[in-house]
Design a protein around this motif. Structure first.
Motif, short mmCIF file in Angstrom:
data_model
loop_
_atom_site.label_atom_id
_atom_site.label_comp_id
_atom_site.label_asym_id
_atom_site.label_seq_id
_atom_site.Cartn_x
_atom_site.Cartn_y
_atom_site.Cartn_z
N GLN A 204 0.83 -1.20 0.00
CA GLN A 204 0.00 0.00 0.00
C GLN A 204 0.87 1.25 0.00
OE1 GLN A 204 -2.29 -0.63 3.55
NE2 GLN A 204 -3.91 -1.76 2.51
N LEU A 205 1.91 1.22 0.81
CA LEU A 205 2.80 2.38 0.93
C LEU A 205 3.45 2.72 -0.40
CD1 LEU A 205 4.22 4.45 2.78
CD2 LEU A 205 5.96 2.72 3.21
N THR A 206 3.88 1.70 -1.13
CA THR A 206 4.53 1.93 -2.42
C THR A 206 3.57 2.62 -3.38
OG1 THR A 206 5.91 -0.03 -2.09
CG2 THR A 206 5.73 0.83 -4.33
N GLY A 207 2.31 2.17 -3.40
CA GLY A 207 1.31 2.80 -4.27
C GLY A 207 0.99 4.22 -3.85
N GLU A 208 0.85 4.45 -2.54
CA GLU A 208 0.56 5.79 -2.04
C GLU A 208 1.73 6.74 -2.31
OE1 GLU A 208 -0.18 4.87 2.01
OE2 GLU A 208 -2.24 4.21 1.68
N MET B 131 12.47 5.57 -4.35
CA MET B 131 11.52 5.33 -3.27
C MET B 131 11.14 3.86 -3.20
SD MET B 131 11.47 8.22 -1.95
CE MET B 131 10.29 7.81 -0.67
N LYS B 132 11.05 3.21 -4.36
CA LYS B 132 10.76 1.78 -4.38
C LYS B 132 11.89 1.00 -3.72
CE LYS B 132 9.90 -2.10 -7.53
NZ LYS B 132 9.83 -2.51 -8.97
N ASN B 133 13.12 1.38 -4.04
CA ASN B 133 14.28 0.72 -3.42
C ASN B 133 14.29 0.94 -1.92
OD1 ASN B 133 15.14 -0.16 -5.92
ND2 ASN B 133 16.57 1.54 -6.21
N LEU B 134 13.84 2.13 -1.51
CA LEU B 134 13.81 2.45 -0.09
C LEU B 134 12.89 1.48 0.66
CD1 LEU B 134 13.56 6.03 1.36
CD2 LEU B 134 12.21 4.20 2.33
N THR B 135 11.71 1.23 0.09
CA THR B 135 10.76 0.33 0.76
C THR B 135 11.29 -1.10 0.82
OG1 THR B 135 9.54 -0.10 -1.30
CG2 THR B 135 8.77 1.70 0.08
N GLN B 136 12.16 -1.45 -0.13
CA GLN B 136 12.70 -2.81 -0.16
C GLN B 136 13.90 -2.98 0.76
OE1 GLN B 136 13.48 -3.22 -4.34
NE2 GLN B 136 11.42 -3.92 -4.81
N SER B 137 14.42 -1.87 1.28
CA SER B 137 15.62 -1.96 2.12
C SER B 137 15.39 -1.37 3.51
CB SER B 137 16.80 -1.25 1.44
OG SER B 137 16.53 0.13 1.28
N MET B 138 14.13 -1.38 3.96
CA MET B 138 13.83 -0.84 5.28
C MET B 138 14.08 -1.88 6.35
SD MET B 138 10.63 1.74 5.30
CE MET B 138 9.50 1.01 4.13
N GLY B 139 14.53 -1.41 7.48
CA GLY B 139 14.74 -2.30 8.61
C GLY B 139 15.20 -1.50 9.83
N PHE B 140 15.90 -2.16 10.73
CA PHE B 140 16.35 -1.54 11.97
C PHE B 140 17.87 -1.60 12.06
CE2 PHE B 140 12.04 -2.90 12.73
CZ PHE B 140 11.48 -1.84 13.44
N ALA B 141 18.49 -0.48 12.39
CA ALA B 141 19.93 -0.42 12.59
C ALA B 141 20.19 -0.58 14.08
CB ALA B 141 20.51 0.89 12.07
N ILE B 142 20.55 -1.78 14.49
CA ILE B 142 20.69 -2.11 15.91
C ILE B 142 22.14 -1.95 16.35
CG2 ILE B 142 20.34 -3.87 17.66
CD1 ILE B 142 17.76 -2.92 16.33
N ARG B 143 22.33 -1.23 17.47
CA ARG B 143 23.67 -1.05 18.01
C ARG B 143 24.04 -2.28 18.84
NH1 ARG B 143 26.78 3.14 18.11
NH2 ARG B 143 25.08 4.54 17.50
#
Length: 412
Positions: free
Chosen positions: A69-73, A128-140
Motif C-alpha cells: 500500500q505504501l509503495t502505491g501511495e 523510493m521503491k528501493n527504499l521500501t525494499q531496504s527498510m529495517g532496523f539499525a541495531i547497536r
C-alpha cells in the motif's frame, strides 16, 4: 513570488510523503511491540508462545500488505509533487519569456524537456521503491551498528529477550523492555547496501524528493538558458543557511546564496567580467554544494540586462538574525536551527518509545519516558524563544502519537 521553487517550498514539499512513511513506522512498531506482550511471568508455555511468535514473524503478512500500500501511495504523492513543481517552473518561465520579449519555446523543445522530466520522475520513483525494499532496523551491538530487516530484527529481539529470561539474568518485563527500547530507538531505517550507510526513513525520503524536485528545476533552468540566450543564473537564499566553510570554498552556502553567476560551457570567463563561475563557486554537482544533500537552495536562468537581482548585498549580509547566547553558549542562525532539529529528533525518538511501551504494556518504562518527553518539550519551547525561532511542533510529530497519547503522557 520571485522564484517558483523557493527554499521554503523545498522544505515543505516532502512533508506528505514523509507522513506516509511515519504512519507505516508506527504501524510496524505497534505490531512488533504488541506481539511481545505476553504473560507477566516466564513459564515453559510462555517460552513456547515466544517461539510461536518467532515463527509468525517469518512472513509478516500484515506488514507486507502495508508495504505494498505504501509503495502505491508514495507513487501518487510523488506524481502530485512533480506535477506541481513542473507547473510552478512553467509559470515562472512564461513570465521570463514575456519579459524578455522572446517567442515561446517550440514543441520540439517542450517534448525534449518533458522526456528529461519524466526520466527524473522515474528515477525518484525507483529510489523510493528501493527504499521500501531496504527498510529495517539499525541495531547497536557490541561490534557496532548492524542492519537487520524488519522480520530479522523482530526475531532477533525476541531471541535475545527469551535468552535473558531463560538464563535467569533478567526478569521477563526487563527483557521485553530492552527489546522494545532497542527497536524504537533505531526506528525504521533504510540502508544503502553498496556502501553500508543507513539513514532514518524520513531523512532518506526528504533527500530523495528534494533531489528530484531540484533536478527538475535545474533542467528547466538549463533549457531556458538556451531559449533566452543567456549563460547567467541566480541562486536562491534563505536565513539560517549552512555557514561552515570547507577546503573548496563553497561548502558554506552563505558564500554564494542569492547571487548571480556565469555558467561557462568550457571554462571560459564571464564576457561581462562581473560574475564568478557558477560551478566552481557553488559546488553544483557535489553532495555538499548547491542542490546537494539536504540543500534547500536552487537556481534560475536570468538575463542581467533584464532581471534585477532579487537581493542586494546589504540584504544578504543581514539575512540572518544576530547571534545570541543560551545557557552559556553562543548560537548563530545556522547553529540555532541545527539545535532545534536535534531537539525535535529526540522528541520523535521518545514518542516512538512511548508507542512501543504502551503497546507492550510496560507502564514503568512508559512513565519514565513520558517524564523525559515533558522536560524536553519544555526545553524546546525555551530554546526556540531564546533563538527567536518559530516552534514547529509538526516536525516532532510521530504518527500514532496523537492527542490521546499526548494527554496520557502529560499525566505521568
Amino acid at each position: 513570488m520571485r522564484y517558483p521553487v523557493t527554499p521554503e517550498y523545498l522544505q515543505d514539499a516532502p512533508s506528505q510523503l514523509i507522513q506516509l512513511y511515519e504512519e507505516f513506522e508506527a504501524d510496524v512498531l505497534n505490531d512488533l511491540c504488541r506481539r511481545m506482550r505476553l504473560s507477566g511471568t516466564i513459564t515453559e508455555s510462555a517460552l513456547n508462545q515466544i517461539r510461536a511468535l518467532q515463527q509468525q514473524g517469518q512472513s509478516f503478512p500484515y506488514i507486507e500488505k502495508r508495504l505494498r500500500q505504501l509503495t502505491g501511495e508514495s507513487r501518487k504523492e510523488i506524481e502530485r509533487m512533480f506535477d506541481e513543481a513542473v507547473e510552478r517552473n512553467a509559470a515562472y518561465y512564461r513570465g521570463v519569456i514575456d519579459k524578455a520579449e522572446i517567442v515561446a519555446p517550440n514543441p520540439e523543445w517542450e517534448s525534449m524537456l518533458q522526456e528529461q522530466l519524466d526520466a527524473i520522475r522515474m528515477q525518484t520513483l525507483e529510489e523510493m521503491k528501493n527504499l521500501t525494499q531496504s527498510m529495517g532496523f539499525a541495531i547497536r551491538t557490541g561490534e557496532g551498528v548492524k542492519f537487520y530487516g524488519i522480520a530479522d530484527a523482530y526475531q532477533r529481539a525476541l531471541d535475545k529477550a527469551a535468552l535473558k529470561v531463560a538464563s535467569g539474568s533478567f526478569d521477563y518485563n526487563t527483557a521485553i523492555r530492552g527489546a522494545v527500547t532497542e527497536l524504537t530507538d533505531s526506528g525504521l531505517q533504510m540502508v544503502n547496501y553498496a556502501s553500508g550507510w543507513h539513514n532514518r526513513v524520513d531523512v532518506a525520503t526528504r533527500r530523495a524528493t528534494m533531489t528530484g524536485i531540484t533536478q527538475l528545476s535545474g533542467r528547466y533552468s538549463e533549457q531556458m538558458m538556451e531559449t533566452i540566450g543567456t549563460r547567467y543564473v541566480e541562486t536562491t537564499a534563505h536565513s539560517g543557511a549552512r555557514n561552515i566553510q570547507g577546503p573548496n570554498g563553497w561548502e558554506a552556502h552563505t558564500a554564494w546564496q542569492g547571487k548571480i553567476f556565469y555558467w561557462s560551457k568550457n571554462g571560459e570567463k564571464d564576457p561581462l567580467h562581473k560574475y564568478p563561475d557558477f560551478v566552481k563557486k557553488t559546488g553544483y554537482g557535489d553532495v555538499r554544494g548547491l542542490c546537494g544533500a539536504g540543500c534547500r537552495h536552487s537556481f534560475y536562468a536570468v538575463d542581467p540586462d533584464v532581471n534585477e537581482p532579487t537581493y542586494t548585498a546589504d540584504e544578504l549580509k543581514n539575512i540572518d538574525p544576530p547571534p545570541f547566547t543560551y545557557q552559556g553558549r553562543e548560537y548563530d542562525a545556522y547553529a540555532a536551527t541545527q539545535k532545534q532539529r536535534q531537539i525535535e529528533t529526540k522528541m520523535r525518538e521518545l514518542k516512538r518509545r512511548l508507542i512501543g511501551f504502551d503497546a507492550s504494556g510496560d507502564e514503568k518504562a512508559y512513565t519514565a519516558n513520558a517524564v523525559r518527553l515533558r522536560r524536553l518539550s519544555e526545553e524546546y519551547k525555551k530554546f526556540s524563544k531564546a533563538a527567536k525561532l518559530r516552534e514547529q511542533p509538526e516536525r516532532a510529530q510521530v504518527y500514532g502519537f496523537g492527542r490521546n497519547q499526548a494527554a496520557k503522557a502529560r499525566r505521568k
